[in-house]
Design a protein around this motif. Sequence first.
Motif, mmCIF file in Angstrom:
data_model
loop_
_atom_site.group_PDB
_atom_site.id
_atom_site.type_symbol
_atom_site.label_atom_id
_atom_site.label_comp_id
_atom_site.label_asym_id
_atom_site.label_seq_id
_atom_site.Cartn_x
_atom_site.Cartn_y
_atom_site.Cartn_z
ATOM 1 N N ARG A 258 0.835 -1.209 0.000
ATOM 2 C CA ARG A 258 0.000 0.000 0.000
ATOM 3 C C ARG A 258 0.862 1.249 0.000
ATOM 4 O O ARG A 258 0.599 2.216 -0.732
ATOM 5 C CB ARG A 258 -0.932 -0.001 1.213
ATOM 6 N N ALA B 197 2.446 1.789 -3.423
ATOM 7 C CA ALA B 197 1.503 2.350 -4.383
ATOM 8 C C ALA B 197 1.239 3.832 -4.105
ATOM 9 O O ALA B 197 1.115 4.638 -5.033
ATOM 10 C CB ALA B 197 0.192 1.569 -4.342
ATOM 11 N N ASP C 100 4.035 5.650 -5.564
ATOM 12 C CA ASP C 100 3.883 5.711 -7.014
ATOM 13 C C ASP C 100 2.947 6.860 -7.386
ATOM 14 O O ASP C 100 3.189 7.587 -8.367
ATOM 15 C CB ASP C 100 3.322 4.391 -7.552
ATOM 16 N N ARG D 165 0.075 7.213 -15.806
ATOM 17 C CA ARG D 165 0.331 6.580 -14.501
ATOM 18 C C ARG D 165 -0.880 6.725 -13.587
ATOM 19 O O ARG D 165 -1.243 5.784 -12.871
ATOM 20 C CB ARG D 165 1.563 7.222 -13.849
ATOM 21 N N GLU E 167 -3.414 4.079 -14.465
ATOM 22 C CA GLU E 167 -3.073 2.763 -13.926
ATOM 23 C C GLU E 167 -3.383 2.684 -12.429
ATOM 24 O O GLU E 167 -3.962 1.698 -11.953
ATOM 25 C CB GLU E 167 -1.583 2.488 -14.151
ATOM 26 N N LEU E 168 -3.016 3.725 -11.705
ATOM 27 C CA LEU E 168 -3.202 3.714 -10.250
ATOM 28 C C LEU E 168 -4.671 3.853 -9.860
ATOM 29 O O LEU E 168 -5.073 3.407 -8.782
ATOM 30 C CB LEU E 168 -2.372 4.834 -9.621
ATOM 31 N N ARG F 56 -6.892 2.160 -10.960
ATOM 32 C CA ARG F 56 -7.436 0.788 -10.963
ATOM 33 C C ARG F 56 -6.616 -0.150 -10.072
ATOM 34 O O ARG F 56 -6.799 -1.367 -10.121
ATOM 35 C CB ARG F 56 -7.450 0.239 -12.396
ATOM 36 N N ASP F 57 -5.735 0.422 -9.267
ATOM 37 C CA ASP F 57 -4.787 -0.379 -8.492
ATOM 38 C C ASP F 57 -5.395 -0.781 -7.149
ATOM 39 O O ASP F 57 -5.698 0.066 -6.303
ATOM 40 C CB ASP F 57 -3.506 0.434 -8.263
ATOM 41 N N ALA F 58 -5.561 -2.078 -6.957
ATOM 42 C CA ALA F 58 -6.201 -2.590 -5.741
ATOM 43 C C ALA F 58 -5.369 -2.356 -4.488
ATOM 44 O O ALA F 58 -5.883 -2.493 -3.373
ATOM 45 C CB ALA F 58 -6.489 -4.079 -5.907
ATOM 46 N N ARG F 59 -4.088 -2.013 -4.645
ATOM 47 C CA ARG F 59 -3.268 -1.737 -3.464
ATOM 48 C C ARG F 59 -3.698 -0.448 -2.776
ATOM 49 O O ARG F 59 -3.420 -0.247 -1.586
ATOM 50 C CB ARG F 59 -1.790 -1.631 -3.848
ATOM 51 N N ARG G 253 -7.734 5.858 -5.101
ATOM 52 C CA ARG G 253 -8.055 5.531 -6.488
ATOM 53 C C ARG G 253 -8.888 6.638 -7.133
ATOM 54 O O ARG G 253 -8.676 6.996 -8.298
ATOM 55 C CB ARG G 253 -8.785 4.182 -6.573
#
Length: 280
Positions: A100, A103, A106, A125, A128-129, A131-134, A140
């Motif tokens: 977590r 991410a 990121d 970027r 992408e983030l 949709r990032d489950a982290r 999000r």
Amino acid sequence: MAEVQGGPRAWEYETWTEDIERAVVAASRQDFAGASDLLERWRTHWPTRELDERGLYLFARTTALAGDLLRDRGVLLGPRSAARSYADARSVFEQLGVPRRVAQLDLSLAVVAEMSGDLRAAAARYGELGRDARLSGRDRLRAQLWVGTALDKQGLHREAMGLMASAIHGFEVLGEQEDWGTAHQKLALAHRGAGNLGEAGRLISVAQSAGGGTSPLHQVRLATAHGHVLLSDRATVSEGLAVLDKAAATAATYGMSHQLRSIDGIRKELELGGRVAKFR
């Protein structure tokens, strides 16, 4: 991991944790010097090789917060910059296996890319983030909102509006009042860019009435957006300049160089527009 040699005792970790919390409060008031003092006393206290996992976690949190301070001051790139601090913190969290936090960093690095003008890379970027489950639901949604911001800065106002409106609905569902207001501010700027000044003014009013953000940085960002909308209408140029002057004074007081550059850019845009109109 190597055995700790002469590492800090448990009570020192507690003090370190308390100082991180104090630094977060100071940073929220844009007391950059006070927050930096609290963080740097720990970042340089022990070599990282003398820290166990808990110590490394605190070190990484401290380094990430130092990156936030540099970002808010506009120190984005270079050896002693927000980007460098975020990358260093990310490396430690990756070593510790804390996805977590990795991410989140990121996401912070994508913000630096956007602020530095690398809008296409930042938008990709963020996408992408988003949709990032982290990441948490809130993070999000913020990534989705910031895709819209990066697109808007590229002149893709219509594409930005849909993403921003969707993020507004998401923040409402989550009950995130400050993010909800900020999203209205960004949507207002997208409408300004598209020439919808009436709707832009309405959305700025919603953002102003949303509350939730009392920090100097939040107020400067909101005032800058408001001033930008006002300057887009000949009838309110004088009012817009006054709003920007006040925002610039606050930004200068707190050392927000990135915000000052943004305000200067808006003023130059106005001057250029005036010169173009004069010679038509």
